[in-house]
Design an enzyme around this catalytic site. Structure first.
Site, PDB file in Angstrom:
ATOM      1  N   GLU A 231       0.864  -1.171   0.000  1.00 33.24           N
ATOM      2  CA  GLU A 231       0.000   0.000   0.000  1.00 33.24           C
ATOM      3  C   GLU A 231       0.902   1.222   0.000  1.00 33.24           C
ATOM      4  O   GLU A 231       1.656   1.444   0.946  1.00 33.24           O
ATOM      5  CB  GLU A 231      -0.924   0.032   1.216  1.00 33.24           C
ATOM      6  CG  GLU A 231      -1.898   1.205   1.154  1.00 33.24           C
ATOM      7  CD  GLU A 231      -2.528   1.549   2.479  1.00 33.24           C
ATOM      8  OE1 GLU A 231      -2.712   2.761   2.751  1.00 33.24           O
ATOM      9  OE2 GLU A 231      -2.824   0.629   3.252  1.00 33.24           O
ATOM     10  N   CYS A 265      -3.144   7.772   4.283  1.00 35.15           N
ATOM     11  CA  CYS A 265      -3.044   7.345   2.884  1.00 35.15           C
ATOM     12  C   CYS A 265      -4.371   7.502   2.160  1.00 35.15           C
ATOM     13  O   CYS A 265      -4.403   7.817   0.972  1.00 35.15           O
ATOM     14  CB  CYS A 265      -2.602   5.883   2.807  1.00 35.15           C
ATOM     15  SG  CYS A 265      -0.979   5.574   3.526  1.00 35.15           S
TER      16      CYS A 265
END
Length: 463
Positions: A231, A265
């Site tokens: 990620e 994020c």
């Protein structure tokens, strides 16, 4: 004399943690111990694994107040919000533990006379997890708990900004009676972390971090035929349609953009508002952001803490300054925030209009307390702008029409599509990204697939 890590607290610039770094000898020992422990653990029934890991979750949650305080001191999240990470840890861990029997159960493709056929999920072996500082438990738990539930051993390397988080994991597993060697942590330099990932005894790498970090992971494992899960961040968009519930959208979009000082994020980093609601949304958004209380995260009245480092704050200040130079308009007066000071990690939040995609603030990941709002005339224009990014982690659509949200969502290049919410991971859904947001999947039943390998059994029972 061995090297050491030093965690500089963004609260006051003091050294909050100092730990010696492990080296080649410690890596070698940890991997040998992990492989030996995993060989036994893979034969332990899933129900027994569940019992042990539930005890670990309970032991972790029992220390929630201490853990929350450590989060605030290590990376700067307000103490009023830090406890939410413990609750989120529990939610994700509980779900992945509960779903394990179904996710790991044998798959039967159907009856065939004279044969017994099925596919079994088999543990990979040793999983290396490289975790970041911004949500130090929520990012790590996505890999740690399901990896162990699947029958693997785990070696965790946590960020130098949040080393105590790795130690809290170990403490909880020890209290739960997890067999020795199945979970270990190592405080490592970047070079030694690459050596860990590249070691032949590591069978899978789970990484959360930057795009350059992701490339470093791929290079580190390049001599082996193993998979990685990564990620790597985002520049997540929100689209406000004309039929929006405006007050609901303002409250939730601003929270999605500024929670954790924007250091998420999947936080909202760019907003596209239909021209019919643009002015009202921008005004309400700026008013709400102007009410934030920037200050020490240890103060319970603070709801916007410092950024993790002074250099991070300087980066966002640069994005904002460049945008204003190129014609953007700032809607929030930094003078309203007494704690805002150049040369420190304390940064006033900002809302910008008159922005476009020629500006860094609308294309580069900011990872800070700033968001730009662009006016759009149609769904088509919004879709094109939302897809105009190197990232694709999440996108949110704010509308009263579910059918339209589904239609737009089908055309978005993103891992998750939200309607009327943002910046949340439902553990029942796959967490994944496209483009430079990474690859692979954590959480949900599908999250177990990358942590296991399929093994087919084809047994002729009639001769």
């Amino acid at each position: 004399m061995s090297e050491s890590l030093r965690t500089i607290s963004p609260v006051d610039g003091s050294v909050y943690v100092e730990r010696p770094l492990a080296g080649a000898t410690e890596i070698n020992k940890a991997l040998d111990v992990a492989r030996a422990a995993q060989a036994e653990w893979r034969r332990v029934p899933v129900a027994t694994r569940q019992q042990i890991l539930r005890k670990a979750v309970a032991a972790f949650v029992a220390k929630k107040d201490e853990i929350a305080a450590e989060i605030s001191w290590q990376m700067g999240r307000p103490i009023s919000q830090a406890g939410g990470e413990v609750a989120g840890f529990k939610e994700r861990a509980d779900y992945m533990i509960d779903i394990a029997p179904e996710a790991l159960g044998d798959y039967n493709p159907g009856e065939k006379a004279g044969f017994n056929r099925f596919i079994r999920r088999e543990a990979l072996g040793v999983v290396a997890i490289i975790a970041p500082w911004n949500f130090p438990y929520l990012t790590a738990v996505n890999g740690v708990v399901p990896a162990l539930m699947a029958g693997n051993a785990v070696v965790l390397k946590h960020s130098h900004q949040t080393p105590l988080c790795a130690e809290r994991f170990a403490e909880a597993f020890e209290a739960a009676g997890l067999p020795k060697g199945l979970f270990q942590y190592l405080h490592l330099s970047h070079a030694d972390a690459e050596k860990l990932m590249g070691d032949i005894r590591v069978d899978f790498v789970n990484f959360t971090g930057s795009v350059p970090g992701g490339h470093a992971v791929q290079k580190a494992v390049g001599s082996k035929f193993i998979a990685t899960g990564m990620e790597l961040g985002g520049k997540d968009p929100a689209y406000i349609r004309a039929d929006v519930n405006l007050d609901h959208a303002v409250e939730n979009i601003i929270d999605g953009a500024f929670f954790n000082t924007g250091q998420s994020c999947c936080g909202i980093e760019r907003i596209y508002a239909h021209e019919s609601v643009f002015d009202a949304f921008a005004e309400k958004a700026a008013d709400l952001v102007s009410q934030y209380r920037l200050g020490s995260p240890i103060d319970t009245n603070t709801n916007l803490g410092p950024m993790v480092r002074t250099s991070s704050a300087a980066f966002v200040r640069g994005q904002v300054a460049d945008a204003i130079r190129d014609g953007a308009k700032a809607l929030v007066d930094p003078a309203k925030f007494a704690a805002n000071k150049e040369g420190t990690p304390y940064l006033a939040p900002q809302v910008l209009i008159n922005v476009d995609h020629s500006m860094r603030v609308m294309t580069e990941e900011s990872f800070g307390p700033v968001v730009g709002i662009m006016k759009v005339k149609s769904d088509e224009e919004a879709i094109a702008l939302m897809n105009d990014s190197e990232f694709g982690l999440t996108a949110s659509i704010w509308t009263a029409d579910e059918d339209v949200a589904l239609s737009i969502g089908d055309r978005l290049q993103t891992g998750t599509v939200f309607m009327n919410r943002a910046d949340y991971l439902d553990p029942a859904l796959a967490w994944t990204g496209v483009k430079n947001s990474g690859r692979g999947c954590t959480l949900s039943k599908l999250g177990y697939e990358s942590l296991t390998r399929p093994k087919s059994f084809h047994l002729r029972t009639t001769i």
